[in-house]
Motif scaffolding. Structure first.
Motif, short mmCIF file in Angstrom:
data_model
loop_
_atom_site.label_atom_id
_atom_site.label_comp_id
_atom_site.label_asym_id
_atom_site.label_seq_id
_atom_site.Cartn_x
_atom_site.Cartn_y
_atom_site.Cartn_z
N ILE A 15 -49.15 8.15 52.15
CA ILE A 15 -49.32 6.70 52.21
C ILE A 15 -47.97 6.04 52.12
CG2 ILE A 15 -50.49 4.75 51.15
CD1 ILE A 15 -52.82 6.51 50.22
N ALA A 16 -46.93 6.35 51.35
CA ALA A 16 -45.87 5.70 51.09
C ALA A 16 -45.07 5.26 52.18
CB ALA A 16 -44.90 6.63 50.25
N PRO A 17 -45.08 6.10 53.30
CA PRO A 17 -44.30 5.39 54.37
C PRO A 17 -44.97 4.46 55.10
CG PRO A 17 -44.28 7.90 54.57
CD PRO A 17 -45.40 7.59 53.51
N LYS A 18 -46.03 4.18 54.97
CA LYS A 18 -46.93 3.25 55.57
C LYS A 18 -46.78 1.90 54.82
CE LYS A 18 -50.60 6.17 57.62
NZ LYS A 18 -52.03 6.37 57.59
N ARG A 19 -46.48 2.10 53.61
CA ARG A 19 -46.30 0.55 52.74
C ARG A 19 -44.83 0.21 52.91
NH1 ARG A 19 -49.07 2.71 47.06
NH2 ARG A 19 -51.19 2.66 47.82
N GLY A 20 -43.98 1.10 53.03
CA GLY A 20 -42.28 0.57 53.28
C GLY A 20 -41.56 1.55 54.26
N VAL A 21 -40.57 0.93 54.72
CA VAL A 21 -39.58 1.70 55.47
C VAL A 21 -38.41 2.30 54.71
CG1 VAL A 21 -38.33 1.72 57.59
CG2 VAL A 21 -40.16 0.51 57.53
N ARG A 22 -38.40 3.74 54.64
CA ARG A 22 -37.24 4.38 53.80
C ARG A 22 -36.25 4.80 54.96
NH1 ARG A 22 -40.08 7.83 49.23
NH2 ARG A 22 -41.07 6.08 48.11
N VAL A 23 -35.11 4.32 54.91
CA VAL A 23 -33.89 4.74 56.01
C VAL A 23 -33.01 5.93 55.39
CG1 VAL A 23 -32.16 3.80 57.30
CG2 VAL A 23 -34.09 2.27 57.04
N SER A 24 -33.04 6.89 56.23
CA SER A 24 -31.78 7.79 55.61
C SER A 24 -31.09 8.26 56.84
CB SER A 24 -32.54 8.91 54.87
OG SER A 24 -33.59 9.50 56.18
N TRP A 25 -30.06 9.05 56.52
CA TRP A 25 -29.04 9.61 57.68
C TRP A 25 -29.63 10.70 58.37
CZ3 TRP A 25 -25.07 7.57 59.81
CH2 TRP A 25 -24.21 8.61 60.64
N SER A 26 -30.86 11.26 57.96
CA SER A 26 -31.53 12.26 58.78
C SER A 26 -32.56 11.33 59.92
CB SER A 26 -32.45 13.01 57.94
OG SER A 26 -33.22 12.27 57.39
N PRO A 28 -32.93 9.89 63.27
CA PRO A 28 -31.95 9.77 64.46
C PRO A 28 -31.98 8.44 65.04
CG PRO A 28 -34.04 10.95 65.06
CD PRO A 28 -33.99 10.76 63.55
N VAL A 29 -32.91 7.71 64.95
CA VAL A 29 -32.81 6.27 65.25
C VAL A 29 -31.83 5.64 64.52
CG1 VAL A 29 -33.94 4.25 65.49
CG2 VAL A 29 -35.32 6.08 65.94
N PHE A 30 -31.82 5.67 63.21
CA PHE A 30 -30.59 4.96 62.21
C PHE A 30 -29.27 5.32 62.66
CE2 PHE A 30 -28.24 5.28 58.43
CZ PHE A 30 -28.02 3.89 58.19
N ARG A 31 -29.10 6.80 62.96
CA ARG A 31 -28.01 7.46 63.34
C ARG A 31 -27.56 7.05 64.60
NH1 ARG A 31 -30.00 12.32 61.97
NH2 ARG A 31 -29.88 12.96 64.32
N SER A 32 -28.35 6.69 65.42
CA SER A 32 -27.75 6.01 66.68
C SER A 32 -27.38 4.65 66.68
CB SER A 32 -29.00 6.15 67.87
OG SER A 32 -29.94 5.51 67.46
N ILE A 33 -28.14 4.05 65.92
CA ILE A 33 -27.67 2.51 65.62
C ILE A 33 -26.27 2.53 65.13
CG2 ILE A 33 -28.09 0.28 64.42
CD1 ILE A 33 -31.14 1.14 64.95
N VAL A 34 -26.19 3.40 64.03
CA VAL A 34 -24.91 3.46 63.18
C VAL A 34 -23.72 3.45 64.32
CG1 VAL A 34 -23.46 4.41 61.62
CG2 VAL A 34 -25.84 3.72 60.96
#
Length: 403
Positions: A15-26, A28-34
């Motif tokens: 349930i946790a991912p639905k309550r908030g967004v956790r960003v990590s280096w793993s 791929p979307v976050f890595r591409s933006i960086v």
């Protein structure tokens, strides 16, 4: 194990991912933006450094920047121009405009002629006539393997070896060919001719609109009204009526030999003629192969089915095969149009004053090297993008649409 008896901590983790967004280096979307942000930042830093370094060097050498020189009197002699030009009065901006028009003069005429020649040669390579097929194949395999600059020099040298004006080759007093160019009889243009030309353009628009209306009527009733009487009236009758109302002027200006050169008529300089011949013959060899491959991409069954219906080979080519082959021909054909436009910059080698030649003279006189190169790049970029946009629009128009 059922949901009711599952470990509460596992349920919480789902349930946790639905309550908030956790960003990590793993991620791929976050890595591409960086990485995109880092690359854009590096490019911006390099551009900022180059601009700052260039400005500092120019200031240290007391070299002025900007495009203010465009308003100064040019003093550049220009042999041929599509607009009135006086080097003692007109500015560098006018001189550069003439260079752009001279470049467009080569590009537009060259694209039309090389398309016609390339299509004819490409079809000729597929001819059942053994001699025609071998001659066109020899042309393609020979011309496209010779550097275009060498071909330009060949044509220019050949035109320079023509006889002098007094011994010029002529065709019934209408055309003269000599080492100073080609002289042609031309129409003495009057305002009535301009209005008639506008009437012809309006006739083209009217014919297109009526053709669309006839197509819609055919879809609705199954009967298509004749388009050719309306087209004949709009394209020929309407301009002739305008021309007749305005006085029907018609005077031919013929070239006449006076002294050591011809006077009157229209002139095609050896430089322009050589450039046009070289670019057309060179580019047509590539377009011929594009047309040949596009026709061969159409299944042989199309030819056989049309032949079974009693259609002649020429009719099959025009009405069935070529319309399908165009979807294969258009993309590489666009590249050849762009190549012809960019190869026109070799005009400086034979003395034709296009945008490259005039811009080089301008930057040598003014010292505005960066601005001169920027003008050349902007002109070719604009022309190339315009050609690409038009060809992409046409390619999308003829593309097959699944319904």
């Amino acid at each position: 194990m059922s949901e009711a008896t599952a470990d509460p901590r596992l349920i919480q983790a789902r349930i946790a991912p639905k309550r908030g967004v956790r960003v990590s280096w793993s991620d791929p979307v976050f890595r591409s933006i960086v990485w995109q942000v880092v690359i854009v930042g590096l490019v911006a830093a390099i551009v900022w450094y180059l601009i700052g370094n260039t400005n500092a060097n120019l200031a240290a050498r007391h070299i002025a920047t900007g495009f203010g020189f465009l308003g100064r009197v040019a003093g550049i002699p220009i042999g041929e121009s599509l607009i009135p030009y006086n080097p003692a009065v007109n500015t560098y901006g006018t001189a550069l405009l003439i260079g752009v028009l001279n470049t467009l003069r080569v590009a537009v005429v060259g694209i039309v002629l090389t398309t016609i020649l390339g299509v004819l040669i490409g079809i000729g390579r597929l001819s059942k006539n053994w001699l025609l097929a071998k001659l066109t194949a020899f042309y393609v395999e020979t011309v496209r393997d010779i550097p275009v600059l060498l071909q330009l020099l060949f044509w220019y040298t050949l035109l320079q070896s023509l006889p002098a004006p007094k011994q010029a080759w002529h065709l019934g007093g209408i055309a003269y060919l000599c080492n100073r160019g080609t002289r042609l009889a031309e129409l003495d243009w009057q305002p009535a001719h301009s209005w008639a030309l506008l009437g012809f353009a309006a006739g083209i628009i009217g014919t297109i609109l009526y053709s669309r209306r006839a197509r819609r009527q055919q879809d609705a009733t199954g009967v298509r009204p004749a388009v050719w009487p309306v087209a004949l009236a709009l394209l020929i009758g309407f301009p002739l009526v305008i021309w007749a109302i305005l006085g029907a002027p018609f005077t031919i200006d013929r070239p006449v030999l006076r002294g050591f050169n011809f006077q009157g008529g229209g002139t095609v300089s050896p430089e322009y003629f050589a450039l046009l011949l070289g670019l057309v013959t060179y580019t047509a060899s590539y377009i011929a192969e594009i047309v040949r491959s596009g026709i061969q991409a159409v299944p042989q069954g199309q030819w056989e089915a049309a032949g079974a219906l009693g259609l002649r080979r020429g009719a099959v080519l025009r009405k069935i095969v070529l319309p399908q082959a165009m979807r294969v021909i258009i993309p590489p054909l666009t590249s050849q149009y762009l190549n012809l436009t960019k190869n026109s910059s070799l005009a400086v080698a034979i003395g034709y004053q296009d945008i490259v030649s005039i811009a080089n003279t301008t930057l040598n006189q003014t010292g505005q090297a960066i601005e001169g190169i920027a003008v050349i790049m902007a002109v070719y970029l604009t022309i190339s993008l315009s050609i690409s946009l038009f060809m992409n629009w046409y390619n999308a128009r003829i593309a097959l649409v699944e319904r």
